[in-house]
Structures are given as C-alpha cells and as structure tokens.
Design a protein around this motif. Sequence first.
Motif, short mmCIF file in Angstrom:
data_model
loop_
_atom_site.label_atom_id
_atom_site.label_comp_id
_atom_site.label_asym_id
_atom_site.label_seq_id
_atom_site.Cartn_x
_atom_site.Cartn_y
_atom_site.Cartn_z
N ALA A 135 0.86 -1.18 0.00
CA ALA A 135 0.00 0.00 0.00
C ALA A 135 0.90 1.23 0.00
CB ALA A 135 -0.90 -0.01 1.23
N LEU A 136 0.67 2.14 -0.94
CA LEU A 136 1.58 3.27 -1.14
C LEU A 136 0.89 4.60 -0.87
CD1 LEU A 136 3.18 2.19 -4.56
CD2 LEU A 136 4.06 1.79 -2.25
N GLY A 137 1.70 5.52 -0.39
CA GLY A 137 1.21 6.89 -0.23
C GLY A 137 2.17 7.85 -0.90
N ALA A 138 1.60 8.94 -1.47
CA ALA A 138 2.43 9.89 -2.22
C ALA A 138 3.21 10.82 -1.30
CB ALA A 138 1.54 10.71 -3.14
N ALA A 158 3.38 15.24 -6.72
CA ALA A 158 3.35 14.01 -5.90
C ALA A 158 2.62 12.90 -6.66
CB ALA A 158 2.66 14.28 -4.57
N VAL A 159 1.57 13.26 -7.40
CA VAL A 159 0.85 12.25 -8.17
C VAL A 159 1.77 11.68 -9.26
CG1 VAL A 159 -1.11 11.81 -9.69
CG2 VAL A 159 -1.38 13.36 -7.75
N GLN A 160 2.45 12.60 -9.95
CA GLN A 160 3.33 12.13 -11.03
C GLN A 160 4.47 11.27 -10.47
OE1 GLN A 160 4.86 15.21 -13.63
NE2 GLN A 160 6.35 13.79 -14.52
N TYR A 204 -7.22 10.70 -1.81
CA TYR A 204 -8.43 11.46 -1.47
C TYR A 204 -8.83 12.42 -2.58
CZ TYR A 204 -7.74 9.47 3.08
OH TYR A 204 -7.59 8.56 4.11
N LYS A 205 -7.87 12.85 -3.37
CA LYS A 205 -8.15 13.90 -4.36
C LYS A 205 -8.32 13.28 -5.75
CE LYS A 205 -7.65 17.46 -1.60
NZ LYS A 205 -6.35 17.83 -1.09
N PRO A 206 -9.07 13.96 -6.63
CA PRO A 206 -9.38 13.38 -7.95
C PRO A 206 -8.15 12.94 -8.75
CG PRO A 206 -10.75 15.29 -7.56
CD PRO A 206 -9.81 15.22 -6.41
N ARG A 207 -7.07 13.76 -8.75
CA ARG A 207 -5.91 13.35 -9.57
C ARG A 207 -5.33 12.01 -9.10
NH1 ARG A 207 -2.60 18.89 -10.39
NH2 ARG A 207 -3.21 18.99 -8.23
N TYR A 229 -11.73 10.52 7.22
CA TYR A 229 -11.36 11.68 6.41
C TYR A 229 -12.39 11.95 5.30
CZ TYR A 229 -6.66 11.31 8.47
OH TYR A 229 -5.59 11.26 9.33
N LEU A 230 -13.44 11.16 5.24
CA LEU A 230 -14.38 11.28 4.12
C LEU A 230 -15.68 11.94 4.57
CD1 LEU A 230 -13.94 7.71 2.59
CD2 LEU A 230 -12.95 9.84 1.73
N LYS A 231 -16.22 12.77 3.70
CA LYS A 231 -17.55 13.33 3.94
C LYS A 231 -18.56 12.44 3.24
CE LYS A 231 -16.83 17.29 1.91
NZ LYS A 231 -15.59 16.96 1.22
N PRO A 232 -19.85 12.57 3.62
CA PRO A 232 -20.86 11.80 2.89
C PRO A 232 -20.75 12.08 1.39
CG PRO A 232 -21.84 12.87 4.81
CD PRO A 232 -20.43 13.37 4.72
N GLY A 233 -20.81 11.05 0.60
CA GLY A 233 -20.74 11.20 -0.86
C GLY A 233 -19.33 11.10 -1.41
N ASP A 234 -18.31 11.20 -0.54
CA ASP A 234 -16.92 11.14 -1.04
C ASP A 234 -16.59 9.75 -1.61
OD1 ASP A 234 -16.47 13.72 -0.45
OD2 ASP A 234 -15.04 13.36 1.20
#
Length: 757
Positions: A102-105, A125-127, A177-180, A198-203
């Motif tokens: 499991a990786l994190g940026a 960080a995504v790239q 968490y973010k779209p990219r 860390y998530l809101k409803p609908g996330d």
Amino acid sequence: MPDYLHHLEFGTFITPSTEPATTPVALAQLSEKLGFDLVTFQDHPYQPAHLDAWTLLTWVAAQTQRIRVSGNVLNVPLRPPAVLARAAVSLDRLSGGRFDLALGAGGFWDAIEAMGGRRLAPGQAVQALEEAIDVIRGIWDADNRAPLQVDGEFHRVRGAKRGPAAAHDIPIWIGAYKPRMQRLVGRKADGWLPSLSYLKPGDLAAGNAMIDEAAIGAGRDPREIRRILNLFGRFDTRTTGQLQGPVDHWLDVLVPLAVQDGIGTFVLGSDDPRTLQTFAEEVIPALRTAVAAERGPTHNAGKVRSVTVRGKRREGIDYDALPAGLADAAIEPGDSRYSRVRSTYLRGGSPGLVLQVESVDQVGLALAFARRQNVPLAVRSGGHGISGRSTNDGGIVIDLSRMNGIEVLDEATRRVRIGPGARWMDVASALAPHGWALSSGDYGGVGVGGLATAGGIGWLVRQHGLTIDHLRAVEIVLADGTLARATATENSDLFWAVRGAGANFGIVTSFEFEVDEVGRVGWAHLVLDASDTAGFLQRWGQAQESAPRDLTSFLIMGRPRPGQPQVATVLAMVDSEDPETIVSRLQPLADAGPLLDQSVTVTTYAEVMANASSAGHNGQGEPAARSGLINHITPAFADAVARMIDSGAVYFFQIRAVGAAVADVDPADTAYANRSANFSVTALGADAEKLNRVWDELHSHFDGLYLSFDTDLRAARLADAFPPATMAKLSRIKSRLDPDNVFRDNFNLIREQALTG
Ligand SMILES: Cc1cc2nc3c(=O)[nH]c(=O)nc-3n(C[C@H](O)[C@H](O)[C@H](O)COP(=O)(O)OP(=O)(O)OC[C@H]3O[C@@H](n4cnc5c(N)ncnc54)[C@H](O)[C@@H]3O)c2cc1C
C-alpha cells in the motif's frame, strides 16, 4: 452505487509504537488468532515514537504464519521505488506470499524534507507516485529479460535488473483522497485505500466514480480495483457517533459501505484487544451474512484479473467458469507467479492454467473442471517427471506441491502419512530425528507423488527395497472424482496398480508408508579411470552384484572428452556406520579400475538427500531418456555399452544397483513386476531419435524397463515395462477406473492415445 463483488476481507491497523516495541507484534499475532486476513501499520519514518514500518512488517511476518502484512501506507518519497520493489518481493517470498503493498504519495512535507526527502507539490506528488509504480512493476516483471529503463521526472532507473518473481501477485493499493490521485488509482493500482474518518458523505461514491471512469479509460475493468477502507471507532452500549455504539449500529454503517460503496476490505484501526475481538467475533460474521444476503447466491467472488492478464488466456479453457473454490489456486499465464510454475525440472512448458490445490476437495474440483475443458491435463507433485509430463502447452496443470504434509501416524509401527507434494529431502529430514528413513530416490528435489506411484530406486534399495514396497495405503481421487482409499484389503486391485503404474489411475492425495529404522550410513564418492570401459563395467557389476545387501552403488559416465581418459563416478551408500564394514564393502568397487579420487564419510541418509535447492523449476525443451533393467552386466552388454558411450549420442549414462530386497517381493504382488533385475540402466541424450537408435541396439540385453526413466512413446515400451499378465490386469483396471483415459500424460497404458502436450 456499485458493489464490485469482491470477497470480503478484514484487516487491522495497529500503531507501530516503540513503547514497548513488542506490543504491535503481539497485536498482530492477536489479529491472526482472531482470524483477520491482514495486519497493517502506518509509515512515518520521521516519527521517533514509531518503529520503522518496514522493519516491523518483516518482524511481524516472521512471527506469524497466516496473516498478510502491509504498510498503511508506505511513504514513497522516503523509499526509493526500485529498492522498495525488491524489498517487497523479498518479504513476499520470505513470508510465503503474505505481503501487500500500500503506497502513499507523501504528506507532512516538512518532516519528509527534514529526513532528506524532496518536497513535492500536489500535482508533482501524483506524477512521482505514478513513476514509482512504473519502476516497481518494472522490477517485478521477472519474465522480461530486458533491463528496466524508466526515464521519469522524479524517478529514473537506468538498466536495473528485474525479478525475482514474487510469491504471489502483490497488489498495489494507494491511499488517495483527491481526484488526480484517484484517477491514478483507476489507471494503475489494484486498490483504493482511504480512511472513513477523512471522508464526507458522498466522497466514497465520487471517488469510486472517478476511479471507475479512469479505469475504463485505461482499458481496465473497475472490478480489478479493490476498495479498502480504514475504520476507527469503539463499541459501546449507546450510539454516540458514526462507529461508536453497539454491534448492530456498526452493521448499520458497514453493510451499506459494502453493498453500495463496494468496500471489499475493512481495516479496523485499534490497539484495544477487546475492540479487535468484538469486531472479529461479532461484526465480521454478521457482516458477511448480511452482505451475502444482499448479493444473492449467484455471484462468484473470485479474483478479477486485469484486461492484460485476460489477454494472455489460452483457447479451450473457460476461465470464467472456474469454481469459486479454486479462485485462490489459479495461476494464469499473465500472473506474476506464472514464471515459477510454468516449467518443470526438465521440461519447458506454457500451460493455460495451473491450479495449485491445497486440499482433497480442491483436487476434486480441479479435476472436474479440467475434464470439462478440451485441453491436455497434467498432474504435478514435485515436477521432476521424466516419463510423466507434469507441464504442457495450453493445458491445465493440477499442482499438488502445497499438499506436502509429513505426519507420524503411529510411532510403534513407524507408520507415516505423506502428502504427494512433499519432496524426498524433506521426508528424509522429517524422519531422521526418529532414527528412521524411507527408501526413496537419489535426489532430494524429486516429489513423492511421481516416484511413489512408479517404484523408487535409491540409495537404500538393495537393503530396504523400493519405495512402493513400503506403501501401506493411498487415498486417490479417481477419474470420476470419487475419493478412494486403497490398501492390501480395500480396493486391493487399485492398490496393486498404484504400486508401479499409479499415474494412470488417479491423483494420489496421500500416501501411508511403513518406514525403516536406519542409523548413520557410509557414503562414498569414487572416481575411477574407465578407459577400458567394457572391462570396467563388468568388474564394477561383478563387485556390486556379489556384495552384501547393505551396499547400493550407482555408476555414472558421460560423453568421452577428446584427449582425456573416460572416467566413471561411483556413488555408494553402505547401510552401516561401522568403518570396517564400510571399507570392506567399498574396496571391491574401488578395485574395478584405477582409482583417481575418493571421499568417504559417515553421515545420515537425510544429509545425503539434502542435495537439491528449493528454487522454482526452469526446465527447457523435452528430455530424451531411455531405461532398461538387466540381470547381469555380461561381456556382450558391456561391449555394447562401451560402443554406445563412444558414439557420443548419450550425454549421461547411469547404472544403478537394484536386486536383493527388490527381488524378495513376489512379481505378482505389485504392478512393478520386473523384480529379478540386478541393475537399472539409464541414458539421456540430446536428440531422441539418435538416442533411440543407439539404445535399440541394446534392447535384446534387457529384461524390462523402469518407467520413471523412459520417455519413448512407442507402444512396444508398454510390453517392456509390464510383462503380459501384469499388462492384462492393468488394462482391466484402467478400463474400469479411467475408461476415458483422463490420466494419460504419463507412461500411459493406452499408448496410441498418449498426448505429448
Ligand atoms: C533429477 C532426477 C532424479 C531422479 N532420481 C530418481 C531416483 O533416484 N529414483 C527413482 O526411482 N526415480 C528418480 N527420478 C525419476 C522420478 O522418480 C520420476 O520422474 C517421478 O515421476 C518424479 O516425481 P515428481 O512428483 O517429482 O514428478 P512430477 O513431474 O510432479 O510428476 C511426474 C508424473 O507423475 C505422475 N504423478 C505425479 N504426482 C502424482 C500423484 N499425486 N498421483 C498420481 N500420479 C502422480 C504424473 O503422471 C506426473 O506427470 C528422478 C528424476 C529426476 C528428474
């Protein structure tokens, strides 16, 4: 909202606390005991109150047996991806396939910079993570011979060596968490790992949609991506928050997360043993039941393979019809484990599906599935088959290597049960502490399944007989899928047939042997000048034939080397620890020709058998081997052999002593009937036709053959292996138990139908 229909899994998320350092290890062990599938640890290498996650993962893997381990999530900016990839494979192999990546940026950039890492903006960080994944997957691509080149902006790899292959297909999960970052999950990852808090409803729904769209855009099936969720909460009598309340409240939260948001893995963050226990004992079973009820009976929760892997599937196998009970056993051509199971010790293969079964039930399922496909079927135990073809091209392999238990059933009668996948060196070392040994072959890597269904000619054969002579019972899955037990009194015809022609009748799933008491033994390695090849062979044969039973020796010769005298190696075991007896037995062998080199030790049978490695097989091509059994090394035979060796058509020539105890058993008692022979003769050649030509000239000297050492598919070999009465009885049993010749890719009793696969 989607349900990706993943088989539900459960993990724990334990604080890697240093105070005391034993606590996270104990909690990991508790997680295993409670039945969790996975234990995970956060990775903040800049945090002095935490153990280094990587070191802890390794330690925990070594202190547990079943549970998988993972970072949650590993900090890529502080871990060079090529090194991380190899560390992951190492831990996966050491732990028997129990590591998930499991990786994190990255985050906490001040701390990362303080540790020497590079600060990255969110887009960077995504790239950087995407490049890291390319490096990691590139290193893992063990089948690819080209050195790895990745020319990224953040990660550059210039000609790195790839491999070795992992023990299982290590999934890559990303904390995002973010779209990219979620789009990266869709393009490249095997799992999405956010934390519920860390998530809101609908996330979750939005994230899933983003991931699915990116996956489809990359030509992937969204179901390839497992959705994993970290949970934090506590059990209480009253409901006070999202996951704070009684078990029923937890279920009200979790069931929709599984069936509406597609969460397949729930990871519980808690260091409280009671919370872990309540979750394991009350939430998990109830959640499984509720989710199964919502999903209905029809879905198959097997692993979803990527489009790339599916693209490597072979014609004639209905992969999607594989029963759920075999989902974990299946290895396909596109899977990373494939390179380790495709070939055998002597043969290169490209099967369409390898089913690495672990239980009798799975053997039955695998056989039934294989029978419904129109492709060759191979049965593999130790993968050392010479006549038996335990790999193929485009077919199915039922691989029993994991059914390798060795268990003492009764100390007093020395009764032992052994799984077909055990190897003879493991058997020898398991029996040694009892002062026991089981007459087997000469090579520790050979599997029990193939050898114990054919004969078993090894270092103890003259004193203790063939391996099959120690067999007291087998359990065997027959062609129609039934499990039979065969002994001298129960299914006695089958028991007779299994001892010498077993591969034709089914898949043996367990063997019961009566083993012998064997103490320390004499073990000799003699090198002799065999320039006078015919004379040498006769002298060695005479010395061996007239020796007491406690001496068994094998003679090995190779191609003549220009300008050098022909040499012969004689390997010999004396079943005695008395030095005088050992020397007196060996002396006549040493006198067979000028002695060039020698070593003699007193050792154990187990130490002699510890002569193979555990590495996977990497055979190439197709072996060409011929076998003959002979009563005496006559002058005419010795002359003919000398001519054959001189011809250069044979690169390996061997004569093994047999006789003595082997001949004590009535030829009618087992399907291995040529018991009067004092010698088993074998040759290997590079070219089957050339080998057959020179070997056929020896044919008139032989009184049969040992099927384990012969690859000749001509029908006349059946008559060589089995005298008429034996053959007639075998044919009757074969037509009753395997009328469709399902078990044919071996030394097959129905030669005209034999497949070469
Ligand atoms: C290096 C080497 C050394 C050898 N030394 C010896 C020796 O000293 N003495 C000796 O007697 N033989 C020896 N052999 C031959 C060996 O006994 C046979 O090749 C045997 O079949 C190998 O067993 P395996 O389980 O490793 O093979 P696999 O390749 O797994 O199986 C070979 C064949 O056996 C059958 N088979 C395997 N498992 C089962 C099962 N569970 N139920 C039913 N059928 C099954 C199948 O037809 C299969 O194709 C040696 C072979 C090699 C390559």
